[in-house]
Design an enzyme around this catalytic site. Structure first.
Site, short mmCIF file in Angstrom:
data_model
loop_
_atom_site.label_atom_id
_atom_site.label_comp_id
_atom_site.label_asym_id
_atom_site.label_seq_id
_atom_site.Cartn_x
_atom_site.Cartn_y
_atom_site.Cartn_z
N GLU A 79 6.18 -36.47 31.67
CA GLU A 79 4.87 -35.89 32.63
C GLU A 79 3.91 -36.89 33.50
O GLU A 79 3.64 -37.46 32.43
CB GLU A 79 4.04 -35.08 31.73
CG GLU A 79 3.32 -33.69 32.24
CD GLU A 79 2.06 -32.83 31.48
OE1 GLU A 79 1.86 -31.89 32.25
OE2 GLU A 79 2.45 -33.40 30.47
N GLU B 8 4.13 -28.09 21.24
CA GLU B 8 4.91 -28.20 22.51
C GLU B 8 4.94 -29.94 23.27
O GLU B 8 4.06 -30.14 22.30
CB GLU B 8 3.56 -27.33 23.80
CG GLU B 8 4.20 -28.21 25.42
CD GLU B 8 3.50 -27.79 25.89
OE1 GLU B 8 2.48 -26.63 26.23
OE2 GLU B 8 3.16 -28.70 27.73
#
Length: 325
Positions: A147, A142
């Site tokens: 974010e 990932e």
């Protein structure tokens, strides 16, 4: 997050192995005027894996509720419900939002994402643009490109993958997370660093967004952030050359890790969740100060009772392009 190759090993050519002469060519344009952006994605509608106070909507509901769409300037809108009051006491599933997962997957190459607007720095928000590999998490890898949570103004870039993969060093212009910058990436916190101020939320939007570039190679994962007024000329010309961009904001160098094996079949992801494991819980009452500023005991209470606080919780995507050598 909380995951047809960039360039598969089977298709690797002599040109790819010689970076002195290799050039990037576009293979996928997710936001061209002639394609339907949302047809390239699956809509995730299961309960949020990160325990967020969110109800992810299917395509039909997202269209009917105007949570997604194409704007007059052809940018792509991905947003949330900001009109409905929700009661935590009555076990509401959470605020309606979107999580989309690309149908195509990639291994190696270069991704360029031009973002005009992202969810703002509002307590309760937890937006992300990321890549997720195949198989049980975190196997397959990932890469969290964009974010952050609550009132953050700095982007956090994070890698996650399975056992036996170590980042030898994290270089670049960002700030490494000392607790995990050289550790196994199997921890929930992952291996990451913080990008410069202005790379997230309100500060990002004030500058009319910017461009994120991700390069995945056999020995490194590199990420650059370019403000709107400092975009390299070769990006606008359609012939990106990372060798001319200078030091990346994040440069994860593989030590005991084969990047090609640890990060594979990566799909493009966008989602906006609320509260959960990151924006809620201890973050709400301690390191973000949201409990004090909102006068709400829990993140869920604030998100449910204050819908209009999230009228700026949306992505505007100018374009996303994938390149291979």
């Amino acid at each position: 997050m909380p995951s047809t190759p960039f360039l598969t090993l089977a298709l690797a050519t002599t040109l790819f192995l010689n970076p002195a002469v290799a050039t990037y060519k576009i293979v996928d344009d997710y936001t061209s005027n002639t394609s339907d952006f949302f047809s390239l994605f699956n809509f995730f509608t299961e309960p949020d894996p990160t325990q967020g106070f969110v109800s992810y909507q299917p395509y039909s509901s997202a269209v009917a509720s105007k949570l997604i769409g194409r704007m007059p300037d052809n940018s792509i809108y991905i947003g949330v419900d900001y009109t409905t009051k929700l009661s935590v006491a009555f076990n509401s599933p959470g605020r309606a939002s979107i999580r989309i997962e690309g149908k195509k997957s990639y291994n190696w190459g270069l991704m360029i994402a031009d973002i005009w607007h992202m969810p703002d720095s509002t307590c309760g928000n937890w937006p992300a643009m990321w890549l997720l590999g195949s198989g049980p998490w975190p196997h397959g890898g990932e890469v969290d490109i964009l974010e952050g949570v609550n009132d953050a103004v700095r982007n956090v870039v994070t890698l996650h993958t399975g056992e036996g993969c170590v980042v030898d060093r994290m270089e670049g212009g960002g700030t490494a997370s000392e607790s995990n910058s050289t550790s196994y990436m199997t921890r929930k916190s992952g291996c990451g660093g913080t990008a410069p101020k202005g790379s997230f939320g309100d500060e990002f939007n004030k500058k009319k967004g910017g461009i994120w570039a991700l390069q995945v190679e056999s020995d490194a994962i590199k990420i650059w952030y370019f403000a709107r007024n400092s975009t390299p000329r070769d990006l606008s010309g359609g012939k990106p050359d990372p060798d001319k961009w200078g030091k990346p904001d994040m440069d994860f160098r593989a030590g005991g890790c084969d990047i090609g094996k640890a990060f594979k079949k990566l799909s493009i992801m966008f989602n906006i969740t609320f509260c959960g494991e990151n924006a809620g819980k201890t973050a709400w009452s301690t390191w973000t100060g949201c409990q004090q500023s909102t006068k709400k005991t829990t993140c869920e209470e604030f998100v449910g009772a204050t819908p209009h606080a999230f009228d700026q919780a949306y992505f505007l995507i100018n374009n996303i392009k994938l390149f291979q050598k």
